[in-house]
Design a protein around this motif. Structure first.
Motif, PDB file in Angstrom:
ATOM      1  N   VAL A 634      39.682  31.719  42.334  1.00 33.91           N
ATOM      2  CA  VAL A 634      40.218  32.669  41.358  1.00 33.91           C
ATOM      3  C   VAL A 634      39.054  33.336  40.626  1.00 33.91           C
ATOM      4  N   THR A 635      39.031  34.661  40.666  1.00 30.69           N
ATOM      5  CA  THR A 635      38.005  35.440  39.988  1.00 30.69           C
ATOM      6  C   THR A 635      38.664  36.295  38.918  1.00 30.69           C
ATOM      7  N   PRO A 636      38.286  36.108  37.667  1.00 30.36           N
ATOM      8  CA  PRO A 636      38.901  36.925  36.608  1.00 30.36           C
ATOM      9  C   PRO A 636      38.630  38.409  36.835  1.00 30.36           C
ATOM     10  N   GLY A 637      39.565  39.232  36.364  1.00 28.27           N
ATOM     11  CA  GLY A 637      39.389  40.665  36.463  1.00 28.27           C
ATOM     12  C   GLY A 637      38.230  41.133  35.599  1.00 28.27           C
ATOM     13  N   PRO A 638      37.784  42.351  35.802  1.00 24.88           N
ATOM     14  CA  PRO A 638      36.653  42.858  35.017  1.00 24.88           C
ATOM     15  C   PRO A 638      36.982  42.905  33.534  1.00 24.88           C
ATOM     16  N   GLU A 639      35.969  42.658  32.734  1.00 24.18           N
ATOM     17  CA  GLU A 639      36.154  42.698  31.285  1.00 24.18           C
ATOM     18  C   GLU A 639      36.445  44.129  30.832  1.00 24.18           C
ATOM     19  N   PRO A 640      37.418  44.306  29.947  1.00 22.93           N
ATOM     20  CA  PRO A 640      37.736  45.664  29.475  1.00 22.93           C
ATOM     21  C   PRO A 640      36.650  46.196  28.546  1.00 22.93           C
ATOM     22  N   GLU A 641      36.463  47.499  28.594  1.00 20.46           N
ATOM     23  CA  GLU A 641      35.497  48.141  27.717  1.00 20.46           C
ATOM     24  C   GLU A 641      36.082  48.244  26.305  1.00 20.46           C
TER      25      GLU A 641
END
Length: 761
Positions: A634-641
């Motif tokens: 499981v890879t977390p989604g990209p961090e939001p700006e």
């Protein structure tokens, strides 16, 4: 037993030596020395069991050491011939040594001697002289002298075979004849090595010629020959699933069958197409070209073509039972949407080959589809059109696709979608949309569109019906844009929550008249909260005049307008802002109130989320995590700006002022109230610009947050209706959606009452 004395007469008397001439006189011969009878072993010519005489065998097997005896003290074991030791044996004591060295005579009396090669020859005595000398020495008892021999190095003697009685005690070494040339093992190995090396050299030279020195025509011919006997089969990779934040499946792949054809084996394309068309739902006119022999784009005959994919298992089994020449039925997969229209506008759908065509399926197609495998194998010709055992084969294993875990809450999505469509039906909206965001994380918990469609049968709907309204529909946001102007003025210190502004019934800018729906007499003073509650166009334009067009443009960008949020949807619109240089004479009146501004609902929701999140903008996003299909990692989604828009205190003041929109009597957002919770928000009514022209419909919206004192969620609702405003068509839907969201997530009700805000000072 002691050795016998040299002078002891033999038991059988004197006997003539074996092999001597019969004409020689012998002692005791009653015939005057001329007897020709059988007087001894030599005369009797006794034969061995193999039919040879003892003398002949000794002559054939004589070796250089045959004249030696290893034990001179055991004469009893030696075979005697005529009372004398046999030639080649050791003489007994008192016996002349020459007796042991006397050469054999042939049948005609000639002496025959065999000596090892290299041994120096000595003159042999004449036959008569030899016999007479031996007899004379024996009679007088003279011991023969042992011949002098050169000393030899000590060497372990081989064991000698001792034969008693009539056999001889001697070591016999047979001299084997030299083998023929080809029987020599060393020579055979050398010849074999030369032959093998010659073959390797020839093969190497041939390979070099084929790879380096061959002509282009030869290379092309070899490639064509290889392609003609190679079959290629694509092995589809399992497509990743799309699940909600709790693991509920929104879209996944299920087992199915694909129907393929080998055009080279189909004898009757038209007849075969007629049988398959009704089963797989493909017109026969489209199947016939695929089943007719033809060339591949890269050259060579086509040996495989897909006729249909994602076919039901029952249909595939029926076709397989027909046993049609050149038709194959193999395992495949088909995209399945368990909940039909749930988030269908958001998720999208795939094509016949499992490729994403719309929505998230298309945006993340490269991740979801994985990497297809391939099997290339060599087949025979004609009736032997089967994989050749031990023939060329290349197998590339398919790599499963990555699954997407969305931030969407399936239960909340269902309820928001249901409420939206009910309200759209009631207001006869052409289309409607809704977005629910988590204030702190920026996660999109629900994103609904109306109309929706059944993603399992996308072909039954028009492209407009399949659009995701919140991310693709661009419109003038209308009065919901006013919150950004008030926030910018508060941040710049141009107004405060207690500021009062004098307004009139209308303003004119660039030849256009801007007036309020809640008309006020000229010189009427209103508070900031009152201007928001009654959605005063005049008051907002006057505040924007204090900011100036440059500041207005800068804060529009800070709140996220003018560019895509990049939440994850394919084809998300950027919207459009007028730069200060593009402002016309009327722009100072239209831009502040949300006209001449193109924005999507998700952009407006993200801007309001910044107000709810103490002035910090958080990028909205749909992807929570990615799950590898290979190992389940499981890879977390990209961090939001994120970036700062307002100070926390300014954001809190603005939220309080916006509560007047819901709580104040006669305010535009009264229908957005939620029981037991304080709500802040703003209504808006704009227009859609299509092909450069505004439509006659109204684009009504309401965007709000709750609980207002500490917001947890932001909900934005819009609808394009023939008549009505945002307060009429969007606010009621917002109220129901927010109520369910707060209760679904167990958010405690507000503990403090809403502030009593004044409209007029």
């Amino acid at each position: 037993m002691s050795p016998r004395s040299d002078d002891t007469p033999p038991r059988r008397g004197a006997q003539p030596r074996r092999g001597t001439s019969r004409d020689l006189p012998t002692e005791g011969d009653d015939n005057g020395g001329k007897s020709r009878g059988f007087g001894g072993i030599g005369d009797a010519r006794a034969y061995t069991p193999r039919g040879r005489t003892m003398a002949e065998r000794d002559q054939r097997t004589r070796s250089p050491r045959a004249g030696r005896t290893s034990d001179p003290f055991r004469p009893a074991l030696q075979v005697l011939d005529g009372g004398r030791p046999r030639r080649g044996g050791r003489p007994e004591p008192g016996e002349p040594a020459e007796a042991a060295e006397t050469p054999q005579r042939g049948r005609k009396g000639t002496a025959k001697t065999r000596e090892p090669k290299g041994t120096p020859r000595s003159r042999a005595p004449e036959p008569d002289e030899d016999d007479e000398l031996v007899s004379r020495r024996a009679r007088i008892g003279v011991k023969p002298r042992r011949p002098q021999r050169a000393p030899k190095p000590e060497k372990a003697e081989k064991p000698r075979r001792i034969v008693t009685g009539p056999r001889v005690s001697r070591a016999v070494r047979a001299v084997a004849p030299e083998p023929p040339k080809l029987a020599n093992s060393t020579r055979r190995l050398r010849i074999g090595a030369v032959v093998a090396l010659s073959l390797f050299v020839m093969i190497g030279v041939r390979l070099v010629i084929l790879q380096v020195a061959s002509s282009p025509a030869d290379a092309k011919r070899l490639i064509e020959l290889r392609e003609d006997r190679l079959a290629e089969v694509r092995l589809p990779a399992p497509r990743g699933s799309i699940i909600d934040r709790d693991g509920t499946v929104l879209a996944h792949s299920v087992e199915a069958r694909y129907i393929g054809a080998d055009p080279m084996l189909i004898k009757d394309p038209a007849g075969t197409a007629a049988k398959l068309a009704p089963l797989i739902g493909v017109q026969a006119s489209k199947l016939i070209p695929l089943m007719t022999p033809h060339k591949r784009p890269g050259g060579g005959q086509s040996r495989f073509e897909y006729l249909a994919q994602g076919v039901d298992i029952s249909v595939g089994d029926k076709i397989a039972a027909m046993d049609l020449d050149g038709i194959v039925v193999k395992e495949d997969e088909r995209r399945d949407v368990p909940n039909a229209d749930l988030a269908a506008n958001l998720i999208g759908f795939t094509g016949a080959d499992n490729s994403g065509l719309e929505g998230l399926e298309a945006r993340y197609d490269s991740l979801l589809r994985g990497t297809d495998g391939e099997r290339i194998f060599e087949i025979g010709k004609g009736d032997l059109d089967k994989p050749i055992p031990s023939g060329y084969e290349k197998y590339t294993e398919p790599q499963p696709g990555t699954s997407l875990q969305l931030t969407i809450d399936g239960d909340l999505q269902y309820e928001v979608q249901r409420i939206l469509c009910e309200q759209a039906t009631e207001s006869k909206a052409y289309m409607a949309g809704a977005v629910v965001m988590d204030v702190k994380t920026g996660e999109v918990l629900a994103q609904a569109s109306c109309p929706t469609y059944n993603a399992a049968k996308p072909g039954d709907y028009t492209p407009t019906e399949r659009e995701d309204v919140p991310s693709s529909i661009v419109a003038d946001p209308g009065s919901v844009h006013k919150a950004f102007i008030f926030g910018a003025a508060l941040q710049e210190g141009l107004i405060t929550p207690d500021s009062v502004l004098t307004i009139g019934p209308a303003l004119e800018r660039g030849g256009y008249r801007f007036e309020d729906t809640h008309e006020q007499k000229k010189g009427t003073k209103m508070t900031m909260a009152g201007l928001l509650a009654y959605s005063s166009n005049v008051g907002t334009i006057l505040i924007a005049d204090r900011l100036g067009k440059q500041k207005v443009y800068e804060y529009q960008q800070k709140f996220g307008l003018g560019k895509s949020t990049d939440e994850g949807m394919l084809g998300e619109a950027d919207g459009k802002l007028l730069t200060p240089d593009e402002w016309s004479g009327s722009a100072s009146g239209s831009v502040p109130i949300g006209m001449s501004v193109d924005a999507t609902l998700i952009q407006m929701a993200a801007g309001y989320n910044a107000i709810a999140n103490d002035g910090t903008y958080v990028q909205p996003h749909l992807i929570k995590a990615m799950i590898s299909g290979k190992d389940g990692k499981v890879t977390p989604g990209p961090e939001p700006e994120t970036h700062k828009v307002l100070d926390p205190q300014v954001a809190a003041e603005l939220r309080t002022m916006m509560e007047a929109v819901v709580d104040t009597e006669g305010a535009t957002g009264k229908k957005a109230a939620v029981a037991a919770y304080r709500v802040s928000g703003k209504t808006g009514t704009g227009k859609r610009l299509i092909d450069g022209k505004y439509t006659s419909a109204n684009y009504g919206s309401f965007i709000g947050m709750a609980p207002a004192e500490n917001p947890r969620y932001v909900i934005a609702v819009s609808a394009d209706v023939p008549v009505g405003t945002g307060g009429d068509v969007a606010a009621p839907a917002f109220s129901k959606m927010m109520s369910f969201t707060l209760l679904h997530n167990k958010v405690p009700p507000s503990t403090t009452p809403a502030p009593k805000l004044k409209i007029h000072p």
